[in-house]
Design a protein around this motif. Structure first.
Motif, PDB file in Angstrom:
ATOM      1  N   ALA A  62       0.873  -0.848  -0.112  1.00 27.85           N
ATOM      2  CA  ALA A  62       0.048   0.643   0.151  1.00 27.85           C
ATOM      3  C   ALA A  62       0.947   1.172   0.403  1.00 27.85           C
ATOM      4  O   ALA A  62       1.992   1.322   0.294  1.00 27.85           O
ATOM      5  CB  ALA A  62      -0.059   0.192   0.837  1.00 27.85           C
ATOM      6  N   THR A  63       0.411   2.691  -0.574  1.00 31.49           N
ATOM      7  CA  THR A  63       1.031   4.026   0.061  1.00 31.49           C
ATOM      8  C   THR A  63       0.668   4.095   0.917  1.00 31.49           C
ATOM      9  O   THR A  63      -0.795   4.126   0.975  1.00 31.49           O
ATOM     10  CB  THR A  63       0.241   4.286  -1.888  1.00 31.49           C
ATOM     11  OG1 THR A  63       0.587   3.763  -2.828  1.00 31.49           O
ATOM     12  CG2 THR A  63       1.474   6.021  -1.632  1.00 31.49           C
ATOM     13  N   VAL A  64       1.662   4.882   2.150  1.00 26.70           N
ATOM     14  CA  VAL A  64       1.674   4.821   3.180  1.00 26.70           C
ATOM     15  C   VAL A  64       2.004   6.122   2.770  1.00 26.70           C
ATOM     16  O   VAL A  64       1.929   6.911   4.155  1.00 26.70           O
ATOM     17  CB  VAL A  64       2.702   4.148   3.897  1.00 26.70           C
ATOM     18  CG1 VAL A  64       2.049   2.814   4.289  1.00 26.70           C
ATOM     19  CG2 VAL A  64       3.303   3.703   3.698  1.00 26.70           C
ATOM     20  N   ALA A  65       2.739   7.113   2.473  1.00 27.61           N
ATOM     21  CA  ALA A  65       3.206   8.615   2.263  1.00 27.61           C
ATOM     22  C   ALA A  65       3.413   8.895   0.662  1.00 27.61           C
ATOM     23  O   ALA A  65       4.420   8.201   0.060  1.00 27.61           O
ATOM     24  CB  ALA A  65       4.635   8.452   3.191  1.00 27.61           C
ATOM     25  N   VAL A  66       2.962   9.987   0.888  1.00 33.27           N
ATOM     26  CA  VAL A  66       3.332  10.882  -0.222  1.00 33.27           C
ATOM     27  C   VAL A  66       4.609  12.199   0.151  1.00 33.27           C
ATOM     28  O   VAL A  66       3.723  12.833   0.540  1.00 33.27           O
ATOM     29  CB  VAL A  66       2.599  11.474  -1.265  1.00 33.27           C
ATOM     30  CG1 VAL A  66       3.190  12.603  -2.567  1.00 33.27           C
ATOM     31  CG2 VAL A  66       1.586   9.720  -1.660  1.00 33.27           C
ATOM     32  N   ASN A  67       6.045  11.986   0.412  1.00 26.79           N
ATOM     33  CA  ASN A  67       6.820  13.129   0.643  1.00 26.79           C
ATOM     34  C   ASN A  67       7.077  13.993   0.066  1.00 26.79           C
ATOM     35  O   ASN A  67       6.892  14.930   1.478  1.00 26.79           O
ATOM     36  CB  ASN A  67       7.999  12.070   1.413  1.00 26.79           C
ATOM     37  CG  ASN A  67       7.539  10.458   1.702  1.00 26.79           C
ATOM     38  OD1 ASN A  67       7.052  10.254   2.684  1.00 26.79           O
ATOM     39  ND2 ASN A  67       8.492   9.655   0.797  1.00 26.79           N
TER      40      ASN A  67
END
Length: 143
Positions: A62-67
Protein backbone atom coordinates in the motif's frame (compact mmCIF):
# COMPACT_ATOMS: atom_id res chain seq x y z
CA UNK A 1 -5.71 36.81 -29.75
CA UNK A 2 -4.04 34.08 -27.71
CA UNK A 3 -0.98 34.70 -25.66
CA UNK A 4 1.90 32.38 -26.43
CA UNK A 5 3.72 30.81 -23.45
CA UNK A 6 7.46 31.36 -23.28
CA UNK A 7 9.48 28.36 -24.43
CA UNK A 8 10.18 25.85 -21.68
CA UNK A 9 13.66 24.51 -21.04
CA UNK A 10 14.18 21.06 -22.45
CA UNK A 11 15.27 18.24 -20.19
CA UNK A 12 17.38 15.23 -20.95
CA UNK A 13 15.79 11.95 -20.01
CA UNK A 14 17.29 10.54 -16.82
CA UNK A 15 20.05 7.95 -16.93
CA UNK A 16 20.11 5.19 -14.36
CA UNK A 17 16.33 5.28 -13.98
CA UNK A 18 13.86 2.76 -15.28
CA UNK A 19 11.01 3.68 -17.60
CA UNK A 20 8.05 2.17 -15.75
CA UNK A 21 5.03 3.74 -17.48
CA UNK A 22 4.03 5.69 -20.60
CA UNK A 23 0.62 7.25 -20.99
CA UNK A 24 -1.16 9.90 -23.06
CA UNK A 25 -3.67 12.09 -21.17
CA UNK A 26 -6.98 12.69 -22.90
CA UNK A 27 -9.56 15.52 -22.84
CA UNK A 28 -11.59 13.81 -20.08
CA UNK A 29 -8.54 14.26 -17.78
CA UNK A 30 -8.55 18.08 -17.92
CA UNK A 31 -9.31 20.65 -15.23
CA UNK A 32 -11.21 23.92 -15.64
CA UNK A 33 -8.15 25.58 -17.21
CA UNK A 34 -7.85 22.97 -19.94
CA UNK A 35 -4.66 21.49 -18.49
CA UNK A 36 -4.48 17.94 -17.20
CA UNK A 37 -5.96 17.68 -13.71
CA UNK A 38 -3.25 17.38 -11.02
CA UNK A 39 -5.11 14.54 -9.31
CA UNK A 40 -4.96 12.51 -12.52
CA UNK A 41 -1.19 13.04 -12.68
CA UNK A 42 -0.87 12.04 -9.02
CA UNK A 43 -2.76 8.79 -9.65
CA UNK A 44 -0.47 7.94 -12.58
CA UNK A 45 2.62 8.71 -10.46
CA UNK A 46 1.31 6.38 -7.73
CA UNK A 47 0.85 3.59 -10.29
CA UNK A 48 4.31 4.18 -11.78
CA UNK A 49 5.89 4.37 -8.35
CA UNK A 50 4.50 0.98 -7.36
CA UNK A 51 6.19 -0.92 -10.21
CA UNK A 52 9.66 -1.25 -8.67
CA UNK A 53 8.56 -1.99 -5.08
CA UNK A 54 6.33 -4.80 -6.39
CA UNK A 55 9.49 -6.67 -7.42
CA UNK A 56 10.77 -6.58 -3.85
CA UNK A 57 7.53 -6.94 -1.91
CA UNK A 58 6.13 -9.90 -3.86
CA UNK A 59 2.66 -9.56 -2.47
CA UNK A 60 0.28 -6.91 -1.23
CA UNK A 61 1.50 -3.40 -0.63
CA UNK A 62 0.00 0.00 0.00
CA UNK A 63 1.05 3.58 -0.54
CA UNK A 64 1.67 4.98 2.95
CA UNK A 65 3.20 8.36 2.18
CA UNK A 66 3.62 10.92 -0.52
CA UNK A 67 6.79 12.47 0.85
CA UNK A 68 7.11 15.11 -1.83
CA UNK A 69 5.20 16.05 -4.98
CA UNK A 70 6.26 18.90 -7.24
CA UNK A 71 4.36 20.04 -10.32
CA UNK A 72 6.98 21.79 -12.46
CA UNK A 73 5.09 22.39 -15.72
CA UNK A 74 1.52 21.89 -16.90
CA UNK A 75 0.60 18.67 -18.67
CA UNK A 76 -1.45 19.04 -21.83
CA UNK A 77 -3.87 16.84 -23.73
CA UNK A 78 -1.90 14.66 -26.14
CA UNK A 79 1.45 14.89 -24.32
CA UNK A 80 3.26 11.58 -24.21
CA UNK A 81 4.19 11.17 -20.56
CA UNK A 82 7.16 9.00 -19.59
CA UNK A 83 7.49 7.98 -15.93
CA UNK A 84 10.96 7.06 -14.70
CA UNK A 85 11.56 5.57 -11.26
CA UNK A 86 14.29 4.42 -8.94
CA UNK A 87 14.33 3.04 -5.41
CA UNK A 88 15.90 5.44 -2.92
CA UNK A 89 15.44 3.46 0.31
CA UNK A 90 14.54 -0.05 1.39
CA UNK A 91 13.54 -0.57 5.01
CA UNK A 92 12.26 -3.60 6.88
CA UNK A 93 8.66 -3.16 5.71
CA UNK A 94 8.77 -0.18 3.36
CA UNK A 95 10.32 1.04 0.13
CA UNK A 96 10.71 4.66 -0.97
CA UNK A 97 10.72 5.48 -4.67
CA UNK A 98 11.53 8.66 -6.62
CA UNK A 99 9.44 9.19 -9.76
CA UNK A 100 10.23 11.73 -12.48
CA UNK A 101 7.71 12.51 -15.21
CA UNK A 102 8.72 13.88 -18.60
CA UNK A 103 6.34 15.19 -21.26
CA UNK A 104 7.04 14.77 -24.93
CA UNK A 105 4.83 17.51 -26.29
CA UNK A 106 2.43 16.46 -29.03
CA UNK A 107 3.78 19.08 -31.45
CA UNK A 108 7.43 18.72 -30.44
CA UNK A 109 8.17 15.00 -30.69
CA UNK A 110 11.62 14.08 -29.43
CA UNK A 111 11.82 17.05 -27.04
CA UNK A 112 11.21 16.38 -23.35
CA UNK A 113 10.22 18.63 -20.47
CA UNK A 114 10.22 17.46 -16.85
CA UNK A 115 6.70 18.16 -15.63
CA UNK A 116 6.51 16.41 -12.26
CA UNK A 117 8.67 14.71 -9.67
CA UNK A 118 7.63 12.91 -6.52
CA UNK A 119 8.83 10.71 -3.70
CA UNK A 120 6.48 8.01 -2.43
CA UNK A 121 6.73 5.29 0.21
CA UNK A 122 5.06 1.90 -0.10
CA UNK A 123 4.70 -0.66 2.69
CA UNK A 124 4.42 -4.42 2.35
CA UNK A 125 1.21 -5.65 3.97
CA UNK A 126 -0.27 -8.99 4.91
CA UNK A 127 -3.80 -10.22 4.18
CA UNK A 128 -5.15 -8.24 7.15
CA UNK A 129 -3.49 -5.01 5.96
CA UNK A 130 -0.76 -5.01 8.63
CA UNK A 131 2.87 -4.21 7.74
CA UNK A 132 5.01 -7.27 7.09
CA UNK A 133 8.75 -7.67 6.58
CA UNK A 134 10.17 -7.49 3.09
CA UNK A 135 11.82 -10.80 2.28
CA UNK A 136 15.60 -10.70 1.95
CA UNK A 137 15.13 -13.09 -1.01
CA UNK A 138 13.06 -10.40 -2.68
CA UNK A 139 15.92 -7.95 -2.19
CA UNK A 140 18.44 -10.25 -3.85
CA UNK A 141 16.11 -10.96 -6.77
CA UNK A 142 15.21 -7.30 -7.25
CA UNK A 143 18.76 -5.99 -7.47
Amino acid sequence: MSQESPPRPESALPEGRELVLKVIPMPADTNGNGDIFGGWVMAQVDLAGSVLPARYVRGRMATVAVNQFIFKQPVRVGDILSFYAHVTRIGNTSITVQVEVFAERFRAQGQYVKVTEASLTYVAIDDEGRPRPISREGLAAGT
